[in-house]
Design an enzyme around this catalytic site. Structure first.
Site, PDB file in Angstrom:
ATOM      1  N   ASP A 169      20.138  43.179  -8.120  1.00  0.00           N
ATOM      2  CA  ASP A 169      20.090  41.770  -8.472  1.00  0.00           C
ATOM      3  C   ASP A 169      20.812  40.987  -7.378  1.00  0.00           C
ATOM      4  O   ASP A 169      22.027  41.138  -7.204  1.00  0.00           O
ATOM      5  CB  ASP A 169      20.782  41.558  -9.824  1.00  0.00           C
ATOM      6  CG  ASP A 169      20.368  40.268 -10.502  1.00  0.00           C
ATOM      7  OD1 ASP A 169      19.626  39.495  -9.878  1.00  0.00           O
ATOM      8  OD2 ASP A 169      20.790  40.041 -11.648  1.00  0.00           O
ATOM      9  N   ASP A 213      14.238  37.989  -6.441  1.00  0.00           N
ATOM     10  CA  ASP A 213      15.615  38.416  -6.206  1.00  0.00           C
ATOM     11  C   ASP A 213      16.040  39.576  -7.097  1.00  0.00           C
ATOM     12  O   ASP A 213      17.230  39.804  -7.295  1.00  0.00           O
ATOM     13  CB  ASP A 213      16.568  37.234  -6.419  1.00  0.00           C
ATOM     14  CG  ASP A 213      16.550  36.722  -7.855  1.00  0.00           C
ATOM     15  OD1 ASP A 213      15.559  36.985  -8.552  1.00  0.00           O
ATOM     16  OD2 ASP A 213      17.506  36.049  -8.263  1.00  0.00           O
ATOM     17  N   GLU A 214      15.104  40.345  -7.614  1.00  0.00           N
ATOM     18  CA  GLU A 214      15.454  41.370  -8.597  1.00  0.00           C
ATOM     19  C   GLU A 214      14.446  42.507  -8.566  1.00  0.00           C
ATOM     20  O   GLU A 214      13.244  42.281  -8.452  1.00  0.00           O
ATOM     21  CB  GLU A 214      15.473  40.731  -9.994  1.00  0.00           C
ATOM     22  CG  GLU A 214      15.740  41.674 -11.132  1.00  0.00           C
ATOM     23  CD  GLU A 214      15.588  40.993 -12.478  1.00  0.00           C
ATOM     24  OE1 GLU A 214      15.935  41.638 -13.487  1.00  0.00           O
ATOM     25  OE2 GLU A 214      15.117  39.845 -12.538  1.00  0.00           O
TER      26      GLU A 214
END
Length: 516
Positions: free
Chosen positions: A53, A168-169
């Site tokens: 993350d 973003d993950e």
């Protein structure tokens, strides 16, 4: 966790297994290094799942571009420009969050809590105190996606199975790369990670290796959670932000979750959190102790799934999401101006990308390159074709022609990409048809607008791109399940709740949809 130290990374292989086991296996002799051949000596080993993350990703990207922003309150969003009255925050750095500015905060409220630095004037007694102001920047999706590509390149190299959830993950199944075995033989060293892990394991070392590669090669920080299943790994990645590493070994998942509020559980949004509280259920431990059938009466199958996850059980496998939109390959180089070396590198990358496209049975409509100039200036060039093709020679030809623009430049990384993929059978455009097209200099590889780190124009981003967009899938809509739709079981999406529209995340960042 700040200042993660560099450590050697050991890895051992185990077969895929159920989500939660009784305990971590005892240490074994002769752990192996990443990439080494590994054995198959366990009947029912535990999965090793990492949830990566990125920390306040857009703000981190802006700090990568402008190091002077480090330590400053940074707000990325829309609507703060002169004359604008409507907008919202996409990302707030941790420094900005200290002033009460979070993702999805209306920009008018954000400006009340944290005025713009541009409005501060030490000579004006009525102006804001410069120490209580922040830097406001517009959303630059083209730039953020370029940085995300750097992150993805690391993740794809570190995991055989990767599920990209958002820009973003991502989830990584690294079971075949490492193991839960303790490091240090009969006298293992204490764990250096946060969480219930008491001794250092091969899995911890590998996760630290992934984390450090992201920061070293992409230039942005990430928090990583490591656990034997997906939902626990996700909770772990949120438990020690920013720049954290939390390891939850088999046998300790339920204990790790028990004291956390119900909102921390994967799949619990505000609506479910309130409904659970009305029943006197306020922690994950309370959920674990609840009767599954009682919760099923209130929440359907989701109630049973919540109990299972609170008890540390999650049998879902990490699987890729959908078909890719592009295929790319990149290679880092020592800083060089050697034109021949650059051409050889691009030719090899083009051959590999074209081979992968053919193996996947896909055609492509766009061919592009990336040239990263020192220190970290990313440039992309692309050419669109009149129709989908499968032509390795053409990929090399176009990539080398695009590279010619950088013939005299010093480069540190080169990449080749084919995009606008077509997985359906159909007629291909002919080379003759392609020859009549012009060169789209400066085009982004996927969007046909200016991209890279040398400008913000042409991003085409709107507030709806990152507030209220996306679709539910296993509670993975974007990035913060505690404020996402109440989606728990595989393929089960819940509509008609008030959980989904808010799109705010615990990490101070709104979701922008899938990476892929």
């Amino acid at each position: 966790m700040e200042g993660v130290d560099s450590r050697s990374v050991a890895s051992g292989a185990v077969d895929d297994g159920p989500g939660e086991a009784d305990a971590a296996r005892p240490a074994t002799d002769g752990g192996t290094l990443p990439g080494s051949d590994v054995g198959d000596d366990a009947d029912e080993p535990d999965r090793v799942v990492c949830h990566v993350d990125m920390d306040c990703f857009y703000a981190s990207c802006e700090r990568l571009r402008d190091p002077d922003l480090r330590g400053e309150p940074v707000v990325v969003g829309m609507g703060y420009e002169p004359g604008e009255t409507v907008g919202a925050v996409a990302t707030a750095s941790y420094e900005a969050r200290a002033f009460g500015v979070e993702s999805a905060t209306p920009i008018s409220e954000a400006l009340d809590r944290l005025p713009r630095r541009a409005d501060a004037d030490p000579a004006d007694p009525d102006a804001p105190d410069p120490d209580e102001t922040g830097r406001y920047l517009p959303v630059d999706m083209a730039f953020y996606e370029e940085v995300a590509e750097e992150v993805k390149a690391v993740l794809r190299d570190c995991a055989d199975v990767l599920r990209e959830v958002s820009v973003d993950e991502a989830y990584l199944d690294v079971t075949d790369r490492t193991a839960w075995d303790a490091v240090g033989g009969d006298d293992p060293e204490p764990s250096a990670a946060a969480g219930p892990s008491e001794v250092r394991t091969l899995a911890e070392g590998y996760a630290r290796h992934v984390k450090q590669r992201i920061e070293r090669e992409a230039g942005v920080p990430a928090s990583v959670g490591v656990a034997p299943n997906m939902s626990a790994a996700k909770v772990a990645s949120d438990a020690d932000k920013p720049d954290g590493l939390v390891v939850v070994p088999p046998g300790s998942v339920a204990t790790f979750l028990a004291p956390l509020p119900t909102a921390a559980l994967h799949g619990v949004g505000p609506v479910t959190e309130r409904a659970l509280a009305e029943r006197g259920i306020e922690t994950a431990g309370d959920v674990a102790d609840a009767d599954p059938e009682t919760l099923a009466e209130a929440f359907g199958d989701r109630g049973r799934a919540l109990v299972r996850r609170a008890r540390g059980k999650d049998d879902r496998e990490v699987t890729p999401r959908g078909l890719p939109k592009s295929l790319s390959r990149e290679s880092s180089l020592p800083r060089t101006t050697d034109e021949e070396r650059k051409r050889e590198t691009v030719a090899a990358l083009a051959a590999d990308v074209a081979r992968r496209a053919r193996e996947r049975g896909c055609l492509y409509r766009t061919i592009g390159i990336k040239a990263v100039l020192p220190p970290f200036d990313v440039n992309t060039r692309a050419r669109s074709l009149p129709g989908p093709v499968d032509d390795p020679d053409l990929v090399e030809e176009v990539a080398l022609e695009l590279l010619s623009e950088f013939a005299d430049d010093e480069v540190r990384k080169l990449g080749v990409r084919v995009s606008n993929l077509d997985f359906s059978e159909g007629d291909q455009a002919t080379l003759g048809g392609f020859e009549g097209t012009g060169r789209d200099r400066g085009d982004d590889l996927d969007r046909g607008g200016p991209a890279g780190r040398d400008g913000r124009e042409g991003t085409g981003a709107t507030i709806t791109d990152w507030i209220g967009g996306g679709s539910a899938d296993d509670g993975e809509t974007g990035h913060g399940d505690s404020d996402e739709s109440d989606t728990v079981s595989e393929g089960e999406a819940v509509s008609g709740t008030d959980d989904a529209p808010e799109r705010r995340t615990d990490d101070g960042q709104a979701s922008l949809g899938d990476w892929s």
